[in-house]
Enzyme design. Sequence first.
Site, PDB file in Angstrom:
ATOM      1  N   LEU A 210      75.790  -5.262  60.230  1.00 42.77           N
ATOM      2  CA  LEU A 210      75.762  -6.724  60.159  1.00 42.77           C
ATOM      3  C   LEU A 210      75.005  -7.259  61.367  1.00 42.77           C
ATOM      4  O   LEU A 210      75.215  -6.786  62.489  1.00 42.77           O
ATOM      5  CB  LEU A 210      77.183  -7.301  60.142  1.00 42.77           C
ATOM      6  CG  LEU A 210      77.979  -7.102  58.855  1.00 42.77           C
ATOM      7  CD1 LEU A 210      79.397  -7.632  59.017  1.00 42.77           C
ATOM      8  CD2 LEU A 210      77.292  -7.781  57.662  1.00 42.77           C
TER       9      LEU A 210
ATOM     10  N   ASP B 260      75.264   1.299  53.754  1.00 45.59           N
ATOM     11  CA  ASP B 260      74.281   0.335  53.259  1.00 45.59           C
ATOM     12  C   ASP B 260      73.383   0.901  52.165  1.00 45.59           C
ATOM     13  O   ASP B 260      72.366   0.298  51.829  1.00 45.59           O
ATOM     14  CB  ASP B 260      73.402  -0.131  54.426  1.00 45.59           C
ATOM     15  CG  ASP B 260      74.104  -1.149  55.316  1.00 45.59           C
ATOM     16  OD1 ASP B 260      74.436  -2.230  54.805  1.00 45.59           O
ATOM     17  OD2 ASP B 260      74.328  -0.847  56.497  1.00 45.59           O
TER      18      ASP B 260
ATOM     19  N   HIS C 182      66.029 -10.255  57.342  1.00 44.16           N
ATOM     20  CA  HIS C 182      64.731  -9.775  56.865  1.00 44.16           C
ATOM     21  C   HIS C 182      63.817 -10.947  56.470  1.00 44.16           C
ATOM     22  O   HIS C 182      64.306 -12.007  56.058  1.00 44.16           O
ATOM     23  CB  HIS C 182      64.933  -8.887  55.622  1.00 44.16           C
ATOM     24  CG  HIS C 182      65.560  -7.563  55.894  1.00 44.16           C
ATOM     25  ND1 HIS C 182      66.661  -7.102  55.206  1.00 44.16           N
ATOM     26  CD2 HIS C 182      65.223  -6.588  56.779  1.00 44.16           C
ATOM     27  CE1 HIS C 182      66.984  -5.896  55.661  1.00 44.16           C
ATOM     28  NE2 HIS C 182      66.133  -5.564  56.616  1.00 44.16           N
TER      29      HIS C 182
ATOM     30  N   CYS D 188      67.108  -6.746  47.664  1.00 42.98           N
ATOM     31  CA  CYS D 188      67.511  -5.560  48.445  1.00 42.98           C
ATOM     32  C   CYS D 188      67.993  -4.404  47.575  1.00 42.98           C
ATOM     33  O   CYS D 188      67.962  -3.248  48.004  1.00 42.98           O
ATOM     34  CB  CYS D 188      68.660  -5.894  49.385  1.00 42.98           C
ATOM     35  SG  CYS D 188      68.430  -7.339  50.364  1.00 42.98           S
TER      36      CYS D 188
HETATM   37  N1  GLY Z   1      73.818  -4.611  55.748  1.00 38.64           N
HETATM   38  C1  GLY Z   1      72.437  -4.535  55.446  1.00 38.64           C
HETATM   39  C2  GLY Z   1      71.679  -4.099  56.612  1.00 38.64           C
HETATM   40  O1  GLY Z   1      72.041  -4.501  57.703  1.00 38.64           O
HETATM   41  O2  GLY Z   1      70.748  -3.363  56.545  1.00 38.64           O
END
Ligand code: GLY
Length: 259
Positions: A19, A61, A161, A248
């Site tokens: 996170l 992830d 991102h 994602c």
């Molecule tokens: N929880 C997605 C990342 O930080 O890559």
Amino acid sequence: MSIVAITREVSPGVERCELTHLERGRIDYELAVEQHRLYVDCLVELGCDVVQLSGDTELPDCVFVEDIAVVLDEVAILTRPGAASRRAETPAVRAALEPFRSLEEIREPGVVDGGDVLVVDRRLFVGLSTRTNESGLEQLSGLLEPYGYEVLPVEFDSCLHLKSAVTRVAERTLLIQQEWVDPGRFAGFELIPVDPTEPHGGNALRLRDTVIYADGFERTRGRMEAHGLKVCTVDQSELKKAEGGVTCCSLIFEGRERD
Ligand code: GLY
């Protein structure tokens, strides 16, 4: 031409995800799995051949496969993700991509997350972030220049991102959160700004003539529909808590087998 979507099951360890901008909240794993199943159903309904990889408890992830590769018509680049905890996600994605593309990879000290790479035809807008560095960007540029791609750096802030802030929703149209990324970087495109009350609404997944979009951004959805876009929504309440969005959770590309 078939369209392939690589996806990966939600990790039973998703509560230990990385996170960056969010406080940790409880993620309902069972609900996350169900929501992801409906997302995959949506990809199938829109004509994708889905290759679903197994989840891994040790890779919290791993559902976010987009970060592990950038797949173009001629080649796929394995990215070397910016979070060290995510680098072991690569072998499964490499194996899934091998039948379809010749592979290149980003090497140390470079890091790139696919979530920072917005591909528009022969241009790659690459966000410089906590996950993507100058070396990664230079390597991407060097690897892709022979194929005629241009790699353009983009500064942004307030989100993980680049594609949390800007995504492509039609041939010449981008959905954008202008508070987080300078719209001037995208001259020549039609821009749909997210509604000011929905700052996290910038992530959308264009698939053929449909835009897959998360529930909960009704005003921004209305803006897209007012532009004539067909929008299909999915509930991502659980993966949102892991800083994930609709782009994602898949790697989507034309399913030509490699020469
Ligand atoms: N929880 C997605 C990342 O930080 O890559």
